[in-house]
Design a protein around this motif. Structure first.
Motif, short mmCIF file in Angstrom:
data_model
loop_
_atom_site.label_atom_id
_atom_site.label_comp_id
_atom_site.label_asym_id
_atom_site.label_seq_id
_atom_site.Cartn_x
_atom_site.Cartn_y
_atom_site.Cartn_z
N VAL A 212 0.84 -1.20 0.00
CA VAL A 212 0.00 0.00 0.00
C VAL A 212 0.88 1.25 0.00
N ASN A 213 2.04 1.19 0.66
CA ASN A 213 2.98 2.31 0.61
C ASN A 213 3.44 2.54 -0.83
N VAL A 214 3.71 1.46 -1.56
CA VAL A 214 4.07 1.57 -2.98
C VAL A 214 2.93 2.17 -3.78
N ALA A 215 1.71 1.71 -3.49
CA ALA A 215 0.54 2.22 -4.21
C ALA A 215 0.36 3.72 -3.98
N LEU A 216 0.56 4.17 -2.74
CA LEU A 216 0.45 5.59 -2.45
C LEU A 216 1.50 6.38 -3.21
N PHE A 217 2.73 5.85 -3.25
CA PHE A 217 3.80 6.53 -3.99
C PHE A 217 3.44 6.65 -5.47
N LEU A 218 2.97 5.56 -6.07
CA LEU A 218 2.63 5.57 -7.50
C LEU A 218 1.44 6.49 -7.79
N ALA A 219 0.42 6.45 -6.92
CA ALA A 219 -0.75 7.30 -7.14
C ALA A 219 -0.37 8.77 -7.04
N THR A 220 0.49 9.11 -6.08
CA THR A 220 0.95 10.49 -5.94
C THR A 220 1.77 10.90 -7.15
N SER A 221 2.65 10.01 -7.61
CA SER A 221 3.45 10.29 -8.80
C SER A 221 2.55 10.53 -10.01
N TYR A 222 1.49 9.72 -10.12
CA TYR A 222 0.58 9.87 -11.25
C TYR A 222 -0.12 11.22 -11.21
N SER B 64 9.35 12.46 -9.93
CA SER B 64 8.09 11.72 -9.91
C SER B 64 7.16 12.24 -8.83
N VAL B 65 7.63 12.31 -7.60
CA VAL B 65 6.95 13.07 -6.55
C VAL B 65 7.80 14.33 -6.40
N PRO B 66 7.40 15.44 -7.03
CA PRO B 66 8.33 16.56 -7.25
C PRO B 66 8.86 17.17 -5.96
N ILE B 67 10.16 17.48 -5.98
CA ILE B 67 10.72 18.32 -4.93
C ILE B 67 10.68 19.76 -5.43
N LYS B 68 10.44 20.69 -4.51
CA LYS B 68 10.29 22.10 -4.87
C LYS B 68 10.96 22.95 -3.81
N PHE C 224 11.45 9.03 -4.71
CA PHE C 224 11.62 8.12 -3.58
C PHE C 224 12.34 8.82 -2.42
N PHE C 225 13.33 9.65 -2.74
CA PHE C 225 14.04 10.40 -1.70
C PHE C 225 13.07 11.26 -0.89
N ARG C 226 12.21 11.97 -1.60
CA ARG C 226 11.24 12.81 -0.89
C ARG C 226 10.29 11.96 -0.07
N TRP C 227 9.84 10.85 -0.62
CA TRP C 227 8.90 9.98 0.09
C TRP C 227 9.53 9.43 1.37
N ILE C 228 10.78 8.98 1.26
CA ILE C 228 11.46 8.38 2.41
C ILE C 228 11.75 9.40 3.50
N THR C 229 12.24 10.56 3.11
CA THR C 229 12.70 11.54 4.10
C THR C 229 11.59 12.47 4.61
N GLU C 230 10.53 12.61 3.84
CA GLU C 230 9.50 13.59 4.20
C GLU C 230 8.16 12.95 4.52
N ILE C 231 7.68 12.05 3.67
CA ILE C 231 6.34 11.48 3.87
C ILE C 231 6.38 10.39 4.94
N SER D 206 -2.12 13.34 0.71
CA SER D 206 -2.10 14.28 -0.42
C SER D 206 -1.77 15.68 0.05
N GLY D 207 -2.30 16.07 1.21
CA GLY D 207 -2.02 17.39 1.76
C GLY D 207 -0.56 17.55 2.13
N ILE D 208 0.03 16.51 2.72
CA ILE D 208 1.45 16.56 3.09
C ILE D 208 2.31 16.77 1.85
N VAL D 209 1.99 16.02 0.79
CA VAL D 209 2.78 16.10 -0.44
C VAL D 209 2.62 17.45 -1.13
N SER D 210 1.39 17.92 -1.26
CA SER D 210 1.14 19.10 -2.09
C SER D 210 1.26 20.42 -1.34
#
Length: 612
Positions: free
Chosen positions: A330-340, A479-483, A534-541, A573-577
């Motif tokens: 499910v963690n992978v699914a969240l990463f892919l859905a966010t990337s999409y 993929s999960v953009p860093i800004k 993946f870096f952002r997901w691991i260190t931030e999410i 989604s709120g954490i990411v965006s």
């Protein structure tokens, strides 16, 4: 190490029972697939028969690649299941994936082998055999072995361009290469190993950590006497489960996520299936050493973080339902859905200009969209609002990570292949760019879809009032953009040139992400766009723990409760965006709640989950 269960065993809920059975079936499938890929036949008495090379590999089944290739050249250090290029650095002492997997990399006794022999392509789909890493980057071409397929049809399998026939048929298309092995660039030598000669003892600890038993299961804790083989076996088992699910659903993932019908053919493969798969494996096995605090002494320490794939339970826990691998998937699914949602659906590694202000699409959105500043620092009063920092600014105490803003820096995004669905136009907006004010008469205009160009009749400001793009080179990428300057600075501090310059392990020691942020989207490192996500997901999410919301605890609760809590999706989604778990977090910012939910459920179903 996988529990044997009865078909009458009852789990907590029908969805979880189905997920557990899927996982078990997937493990069985991947074991037989692995046996086929190695040309090994398993008999009823447990013995195996194989060709000559597999006898050599079986002897090395418990040896790490760093040791197995210690007295080998990079050209002769070959692989069992991964692309050849990944094992070459084991010969020069690389301690991380895949060199820390028992039996994965070994030294070939023969002359340098052809890639086709190493990859055993008769057991590979054409899209795998002819991937960038396995074929075209090494000078190969994709050709047919079947009388029913021609070379032109197989050429479409190169670099992940096509996922359907004939690229999804085992052995129909293979990579044809020259017999001379490629020369691999020397890799940095770990302090725990000796290049060329001594290598690393099997009992040594080149990668170090073993899983901690704390609540934060994505953190690996060093052990005084680590069991390296046990660590690698546990993680490898988890990788096999994930790989089984992902591979079994490869076609639908590629078609629905990477080859969206809205994308045009020329740029449809900015993100590739093989890039995702190989980057995922890399970020599971290669810890990111981040700054942290010892919970007992409060002293500064380095904390190794990895992508979470679920924890193995201890023997005492095996009487209880084991959902750990479901959590990981499910963690992978969240990463892919966010990337999409954030990048794959647009087919663009660079952020798309989409924030309409007062009826116009300002070019100065390169400086920040949805009320966020991408180049502010915590000491710059221009980017404060009362006592509240914008979410992309380094928090007090973390200023050391932030990139310095170079007002003379120039950069331009790659042209987006498709328009964002949020813009409502049939064409893509112009790509972001940045540069000193002297480049464009001191102000920027707005993008006109009708004229397909930037209109300079008057200055158009973004939500924060910017009417220029000076120093505004840190828009979203990956993929999960860093800004923002803080995120790019952390990337450089932990994975880039700054890490190398300061004596820390670096995946990309030649890239200064503060001076060259566009490197994320160029072709020199084609998988970097995935790695950054993946870096952002691991260190931030995965590390998010604010107020009453702890990501890891909420992820487990979401699964245990049967995938019913849509608020969990909103929070992630709120954490990411927007940087918080209670969106909308910024006044006036757009939050696409329903779209985010639909994309996550879509990916869960692609991976075989039954979602209410």
């Amino acid at each position: 190490d996988i529990p044997c269960i009865s078909h009458t065993n009852k789990m907590d809920s029908p969805p979880l029972r189905r997920q557990h059975n899927l996982l078990v079936l997937s493990i069985v499938a991947i074991v037989f697939a692995a046996a086929a890929a190695s040309n090994v036949s398993v008999s009823s008495n447990g013995n195996s028969n194989s060709n000559g090379h597999d006898d050599h590999q079986r002897d090395l089944s418990s040896i790490l690649g760093t040791t197995a290739c210690a007295n080998c050249t990079p050209e002769r250090c070959v692989s069992t299941t991964v692309s050849r290029e990944f094992c070459g650095p084991c010969a020069t002492g690389q301690p991380w994936w895949p060199c820390n997997l028992p039996g994965e990399c070994y030294c070939s006794d023969d002359a340098p082998l052809e890639i086709s022999n190493i990859n055993r392509q008769e057991n590979l789909m054409g899209s795998d055999a002819c991937s960038t890493a396995a074929c075209t980057s090494l000078g190969g071409e994709c050709v047919t072995t079947s009388p029913n397929v021609n070379d032109a049809q197989c050429a479409d399998c190169e670099d992940g361009k096509q996922a359907w026939w004939p690229c999804n048929v085992l052995g129909a298309c293979i990579c044809k290469t020259q017999t001379e092995a490629p020369t691999l660039a020397p890799q940095p030598v770990s302090p725990t190993s000796t290049a060329g000669g001594g290598g690393t003892d099997v009992g040594a600890n080149p990668i170090a950590p073993s899983p901690t038993t704390s609540n934060q299961s994505t953190t690996l804790a060093p052990s005084e006497a680590p069991n390296e083989l046990a660590l690698s076996t546990r993680i490898r088992e988890g990788m096999l489960v994930l790989d089984a699910h992902i591979t079994a659903n490869k076609i639908v993932l590629a078609r629905e996520l990477l080859l969206s019908p809205s994308m045009n053919g020329a740029n449809a493969n900015t993100f590739t299936y093989m890039g995702f798969k190989e980057s995922l494996q890399r970020m599971i096995m290669t810890p990111i050493m981040v700054d942290g605090k010892d919970p007992k002494t409060n002293e500064d320490i380095e904390v190794p973080l990895v992508f979470y794939i679920g924890d193995m339970t201890t023997a005492s826990d095996r009487s209880k339902p084991n959902n750990e691998r479901v959590y990981g998937l499910v963690n992978v699914a969240l990463f892919l859905a966010t990337s999409y949602s954030d990048s794959l659906s647009n087919g663009s590694c660079d952020e798309i200009n989409s924030d309409v202000v007062d009826g116009f699409l300002p070019v100065s959105n390169a400086c920040g969209q949805q009320g966020m500043s991408y180049q502010g620092t915590s000491t710059n009063s221009d980017f404060r609002e009362g006592n509240n920092f914008y979410p992309l600014v380094c928090a007090p105490g973390d200023e050391k990570y932030a990139c310095d803003v170079d007002l003379n820096m120039r950069a331009r995004a790659r042209s987006p292949p498709v328009v964002s669905s949020r813009s409502g136009s049939g064409d893509a907006p112009g790509p972001f760019y940045c540069g000193p004010k002297t480049d464009y008469n001191g102000f920027t205009g707005h993008w006109s879809f009708e004229d397909n160009e930037e209109i300079f009749q008057s200055a158009k400001q973004n939500r924060l009032g910017r009417t220029d793009v000076q120093g505004c080179c840190f828009w979203g990428r990956g993929s999960v953009p860093i800004k923002g300057t803080c995120a790019y600075g952390k990337l450089n501090y932990y994975l880039g040139k700054r890490a190398a310059d300061e004596g820390r392990q670096a995946m990309f020691p030649d890239i200064d992400f503060c001076q060259n942020p566009g490197a994320i989207c160029n072709d020199k490192h084609p998988d970097l766009k995935w790695i950054v996500g993946f870096f952002r997901w691991i260190t931030e999410i995965q590390e998010y723990d604010v107020g009453d919301f702890n990501y890891m605890k909420q992820l487990r609760k979401y699964v245990d409760d049967g995938f019913k809590d849509s608020d969990f999706i909103d929070s992630v989604s709120g954490i990411v965006s927007q940087g918080c778990h209670t969106p909308p977090c910024i006044e006036g910012a757009q939050f696409l709640r329903e779209e985010k939910r639909e994309n996550f459920v879509k990916v869960l179903k692609m991976l075989g989950f039954s979602v209410p």
